[in-house]
Design an enzyme around this catalytic site. Structure first.
Site, PDB file in Angstrom:
ATOM      1  N   GLY A   7       0.917  -1.218  -0.008  1.00 33.74           N
ATOM      2  CA  GLY A   7       0.108  -0.114  -0.123  1.00 33.74           C
ATOM      3  C   GLY A   7       0.856   1.413   0.051  1.00 33.74           C
ATOM      4  N   ARG A  59     -14.540 -16.403  -9.651  1.00 32.74           N
ATOM      5  CA  ARG A  59     -14.185 -14.736 -10.098  1.00 32.74           C
ATOM      6  C   ARG A  59     -15.538 -13.935 -10.085  1.00 32.74           C
ATOM      7  NH1 ARG A  59      -9.026 -12.905 -11.390  1.00 32.74           N
ATOM      8  NH2 ARG A  59      -8.421 -14.717 -12.074  1.00 32.74           N
ATOM      9  N   MET A  84      -3.989  -7.060  -7.090  1.00 31.98           N
ATOM     10  CA  MET A  84      -3.603  -8.212  -7.660  1.00 31.98           C
ATOM     11  C   MET A  84      -4.350  -9.099  -8.387  1.00 31.98           C
ATOM     12  SD  MET A  84      -0.751  -7.328  -7.749  1.00 31.98           S
ATOM     13  CE  MET A  84       0.267  -8.547  -8.821  1.00 31.98           C
ATOM     14  N   LEU A  87     -10.228  -8.381 -12.700  1.00 35.02           N
ATOM     15  CA  LEU A  87     -11.665  -7.932 -12.751  1.00 35.02           C
ATOM     16  C   LEU A  87     -12.425  -8.289 -13.680  1.00 35.02           C
ATOM     17  CD1 LEU A  87     -11.045  -4.283 -11.170  1.00 35.02           C
ATOM     18  CD2 LEU A  87     -11.623  -6.227  -9.656  1.00 35.02           C
ATOM     19  N   ASN A 101      -5.930   2.243 -12.941  1.00 33.24           N
ATOM     20  CA  ASN A 101      -4.787   1.518 -12.634  1.00 33.24           C
ATOM     21  C   ASN A 101      -3.362   2.086 -12.509  1.00 33.24           C
ATOM     22  OD1 ASN A 101      -3.441  -1.220 -11.485  1.00 33.24           O
ATOM     23  ND2 ASN A 101      -3.233  -1.402 -13.512  1.00 33.24           N
ATOM     24  N   HIS A 103       0.495   0.718 -13.316  1.00 34.77           N
ATOM     25  CA  HIS A 103       0.889  -0.508 -13.724  1.00 34.77           C
ATOM     26  C   HIS A 103       2.457  -0.406 -13.932  1.00 34.77           C
ATOM     27  CE1 HIS A 103       1.314  -4.548 -15.643  1.00 34.77           C
ATOM     28  NE2 HIS A 103       2.331  -3.993 -16.405  1.00 34.77           N
ATOM     29  N   SER A 130       2.990   3.128 -15.695  1.00 31.27           N
ATOM     30  CA  SER A 130       1.657   3.785 -16.279  1.00 31.27           C
ATOM     31  C   SER A 130       0.649   4.076 -15.529  1.00 31.27           C
ATOM     32  CB  SER A 130       1.533   2.838 -17.666  1.00 31.27           C
ATOM     33  OG  SER A 130       2.535   2.598 -18.352  1.00 31.27           O
ATOM     34  N   GLU A 137      -9.814  -5.427 -20.895  1.00 31.33           N
ATOM     35  CA  GLU A 137      -8.541  -5.971 -21.644  1.00 31.33           C
ATOM     36  C   GLU A 137      -7.491  -5.669 -20.363  1.00 31.33           C
ATOM     37  OE1 GLU A 137      -5.962  -5.271 -25.412  1.00 31.33           O
ATOM     38  OE2 GLU A 137      -7.684  -4.376 -25.217  1.00 31.33           O
ATOM     39  N   LEU A 138      -6.929  -6.509 -19.912  1.00 35.39           N
ATOM     40  CA  LEU A 138      -5.824  -6.569 -18.926  1.00 35.39           C
ATOM     41  C   LEU A 138      -4.911  -5.609 -19.480  1.00 35.39           C
ATOM     42  CD1 LEU A 138      -5.352  -7.717 -16.073  1.00 35.39           C
ATOM     43  CD2 LEU A 138      -3.980  -9.620 -17.136  1.00 35.39           C
ATOM     44  N   ASP A 139      -4.841  -4.706 -18.517  1.00 32.54           N
ATOM     45  CA  ASP A 139      -3.577  -3.693 -18.867  1.00 32.54           C
ATOM     46  C   ASP A 139      -3.858  -3.101 -20.056  1.00 32.54           C
ATOM     47  OD1 ASP A 139      -2.751  -3.796 -16.107  1.00 32.54           O
ATOM     48  OD2 ASP A 139      -1.383  -5.827 -16.632  1.00 32.54           O
ATOM     49  N   GLN A 167       8.767   6.405  -8.322  1.00 32.08           N
ATOM     50  CA  GLN A 167       8.157   7.405  -9.326  1.00 32.08           C
ATOM     51  C   GLN A 167       6.751   7.039  -9.461  1.00 32.08           C
ATOM     52  OE1 GLN A 167      10.268   9.738 -10.954  1.00 32.08           O
ATOM     53  NE2 GLN A 167      11.498   8.605  -9.156  1.00 32.08           N
TER      54      GLN A 167
HETATM   55  N1  NHR Z   1      -8.869  -6.130 -14.361  1.00 29.53           N
HETATM   56  C1  NHR Z   1      -9.130  -5.719 -15.588  1.00 29.53           C
HETATM   57  N2  NHR Z   1     -10.293  -5.975 -16.092  1.00 29.53           N
HETATM   58  N3  NHR Z   1      -8.507  -4.917 -16.439  1.00 29.53           N
HETATM   59  C2  NHR Z   1      -7.310  -4.308 -15.835  1.00 29.53           C
HETATM   60  O1  NHR Z   1      -6.330  -3.770 -16.729  1.00 29.53           O
HETATM   61  C3  NHR Z   1      -7.032  -4.666 -14.557  1.00 29.53           C
HETATM   62  C4  NHR Z   1      -7.716  -5.624 -14.048  1.00 29.53           C
HETATM   63  C5  NHR Z   1      -7.272  -5.921 -12.642  1.00 29.53           C
HETATM   64  C6  NHR Z   1      -6.027  -5.656 -12.089  1.00 29.53           C
HETATM   65  C7  NHR Z   1      -4.027  -4.423 -12.231  1.00 29.53           C
HETATM   66  C8  NHR Z   1      -2.955  -5.370 -12.936  1.00 29.53           C
HETATM   67  C9  NHR Z   1      -1.399  -4.735 -12.909  1.00 29.53           C
HETATM   68  O2  NHR Z   1      -1.380  -3.490 -12.855  1.00 29.53           O
HETATM   69  C10 NHR Z   1      -5.135  -4.783 -12.842  1.00 29.53           C
HETATM   70  C11 NHR Z   1      -5.449  -4.253 -14.091  1.00 29.53           C
HETATM   71  C12 NHR Z   1      -3.389  -8.855 -11.462  1.00 29.53           C
HETATM   72  C13 NHR Z   1      -2.869  -9.670 -12.519  1.00 29.53           C
HETATM   73  C14 NHR Z   1      -2.954 -11.125 -12.232  1.00 29.53           C
HETATM   74  O3  NHR Z   1      -2.664 -11.958 -13.283  1.00 29.53           O
HETATM   75  C15 NHR Z   1      -2.417  -9.134 -13.699  1.00 29.53           C
HETATM   76  C16 NHR Z   1      -2.490  -7.751 -13.956  1.00 29.53           C
HETATM   77  C17 NHR Z   1      -2.956  -6.875 -12.716  1.00 29.53           C
HETATM   78  C18 NHR Z   1      -3.351  -7.309 -11.720  1.00 29.53           C
HETATM   79  N4  NHR Z   1      -3.709 -11.592 -11.389  1.00 29.53           N
HETATM   80  C19 NHR Z   1      -3.801 -12.908 -10.835  1.00 29.53           C
HETATM   81  C20 NHR Z   1      -5.239 -13.449 -10.918  1.00 29.53           C
HETATM   82  O4  NHR Z   1      -5.915 -14.594 -11.237  1.00 29.53           O
HETATM   83  C21 NHR Z   1      -3.558 -13.268  -9.485  1.00 29.53           C
HETATM   84  C22 NHR Z   1      -2.102 -13.106  -9.375  1.00 29.53           C
HETATM   85  C23 NHR Z   1      -1.938 -13.282  -7.546  1.00 29.53           C
HETATM   86  O5  NHR Z   1      -2.864 -13.173  -6.873  1.00 29.53           O
HETATM   87  O6  NHR Z   1      -0.725 -12.980  -7.447  1.00 29.53           O
HETATM   88  O7  NHR Z   1      -6.152 -12.574 -11.137  1.00 29.53           O
HETATM   89  O8  NHR Z   1      -0.383  -5.503 -13.183  1.00 29.53           O
HETATM   90  C1  GAR Z   2       3.336  -1.270  -7.561  1.00 30.46           C
HETATM   91  O1  GAR Z   2       4.608  -1.443  -8.193  1.00 30.46           O
HETATM   92  C2  GAR Z   2       2.176  -1.387  -8.463  1.00 30.46           C
HETATM   93  O2  GAR Z   2       2.287  -0.670  -9.705  1.00 30.46           O
HETATM   94  C3  GAR Z   2       2.211  -2.893  -8.648  1.00 30.46           C
HETATM   95  O3  GAR Z   2       2.314  -3.342  -7.480  1.00 30.46           O
HETATM   96  C4  GAR Z   2       3.291  -2.389  -6.597  1.00 30.46           C
HETATM   97  C5  GAR Z   2       2.247  -2.158  -5.523  1.00 30.46           C
HETATM   98  O4  GAR Z   2       2.981  -1.407  -4.609  1.00 30.46           O
HETATM   99  N1  GAR Z   2       1.060  -3.536  -9.151  1.00 30.46           N
HETATM  100  C6  GAR Z   2       0.979  -4.519  -9.921  1.00 30.46           C
HETATM  101  O5  GAR Z   2       1.696  -5.141 -10.193  1.00 30.46           O
HETATM  102  C7  GAR Z   2      -0.723  -4.919 -10.214  1.00 30.46           C
HETATM  103  N2  GAR Z   2      -0.498  -6.305 -11.010  1.00 30.46           N
HETATM  104  P1  GAR Z   2       2.242  -0.796  -3.293  1.00 30.46           P
HETATM  105  O6  GAR Z   2       1.245  -1.999  -2.641  1.00 30.46           O
HETATM  106  O7  GAR Z   2       3.226  -0.516  -2.395  1.00 30.46           O
HETATM  107  O8  GAR Z   2       1.239   0.379  -3.761  1.00 30.46           O
END
Ligand code: NHR
Ligand code: GAR
Length: 212
Positions: A7, A59, A84, A87, A101, A103, A130, A137-139, A167
């Site tokens: 956090g 989910r 993490m 959605l 978000n 990333h 970013s 669409e994920l990220d 940053q």
């Molecule tokens: N949901 C949607 N629909 N679209 C995005 O762009 C999202 C999202 C949810 C989270 C953050 C993202 C990142 O910044 C985010 C963007 C989790 C995973 C993942 O693979 C990937 C990308 C991001 C967050 N999660 C696994 C899952 O099955 C679990 C991994 C774990 O628990 O460690 O959900 O990177």
């Molecule tokens: C941050 O680097 C963020 O960009 C990344 O996790 C870290 C969280 O740090 N997010 C992801 O990788 C989402 N999949 P924080 O809990 O200290 O803010």
């Protein structure tokens, strides 16, 4: 704000609010009970909730309950900060245009996880973070602001993650301020700032102050 871990981005927003960021953090929700960010929220007098995804069969059922919990706070903006869990479209559509978000990569490079190691393995010289609106669409949602930084000799995954994170703490409050001030909108698959559609993400360089 939705979190899963330390956090530190949440803390950066809490600190910005204490200065002059004009938002009110209504709640912090974590899918993990041991997320340190929950303590940061409580210390700041913010409601802290745990919604444990392992207690739900799939989910969709988790996201249904998460969406209702989030909606109960009537947010103008839903902020993912190290959240993490992917959605489902149901959640994303409910908060379309109000979901940000951050990333840890220069999207569209390195969607998903382990971005720092992947940038190192590829021999990249530049890396970054970013902020984007979230779509199904994920990220892959429209990009708002990116920060670029050099990968230096001797950087490993941990060092690079630290640099990027420091940053992130600058760019996320900057974007949240634009949104709070009504200057930022998601329009289809792009973003407008001050009524002008962005052709691509705005950029910031390492160590610069956020653009006004
Ligand atoms: N949901 C949607 N629909 N679209 C995005 O762009 C999202 C999202 C949810 C989270 C953050 C993202 C990142 O910044 C985010 C963007 C989790 C995973 C993942 O693979 C990937 C990308 C991001 C967050 N999660 C696994 C899952 O099955 C679990 C991994 C774990 O628990 O460690 O959900 O990177
Ligand atoms: C941050 O680097 C963020 O960009 C990344 O996790 C870290 C969280 O740090 N997010 C992801 O990788 C989402 N999949 P924080 O809990 O200290 O803010």
């Amino acid at each position: 704000m939705l979190i899963s871990g330390n956090g530190s981005n949440l803390q950066a927003v809490i600190d910005a609010v204490a200065l002059d960021l004009p938002v009110d953090i209504r709640a912090v929700i974590s899918n993990k009970a041991d997320a340190y960010g929950l303590e940061r929220a409580r210390n700041a007098g913010i409601e802290a909730w745990v919604l444990d995804h392992t207690q739900y069969p799939d989910r969709e059922s988790y996201d249904q309950v998460l969406a209702e919990l989030v909606a109960s706070f009537k947010p103008g903006l839903v902020i993912l900060a190290g959240f993490m869990r992917i959605l489902s479209p149901h959640f994303v559509n409910k908060f379309r245009g109000q979901l940000l978000n951050i990333h840890p990569s220069l999207l569209p490079k390195y969607r998903g996880l382990h971005t720092h190691q992947r940038a190192l393995d590829a021999g990249d010289l530049v890396h970054g973070a970013s902020v984007h609106f979230v779509t199904e669409e994920l990220d892959g949602g429209p990009l708002v602001l990116q920060i670029r930084l050099p990968i230096e000799n001797g950087d490993d995954e941990e060092k690079l993650a630290k640099k990027v994170l420091s940053q992130e703490h600058i760019i996320y409050p900057a974007v949240i301020r634009w949104f709070a001030d009504g200057r930022l909108r998601m329009k289809g698959n792009s973003v407008s700032k001050d009524g002008v559609t962005l052709k691509g993400p705005l950029g910031m360089r390492y160590h610069e102050a956020p653009p006004a």
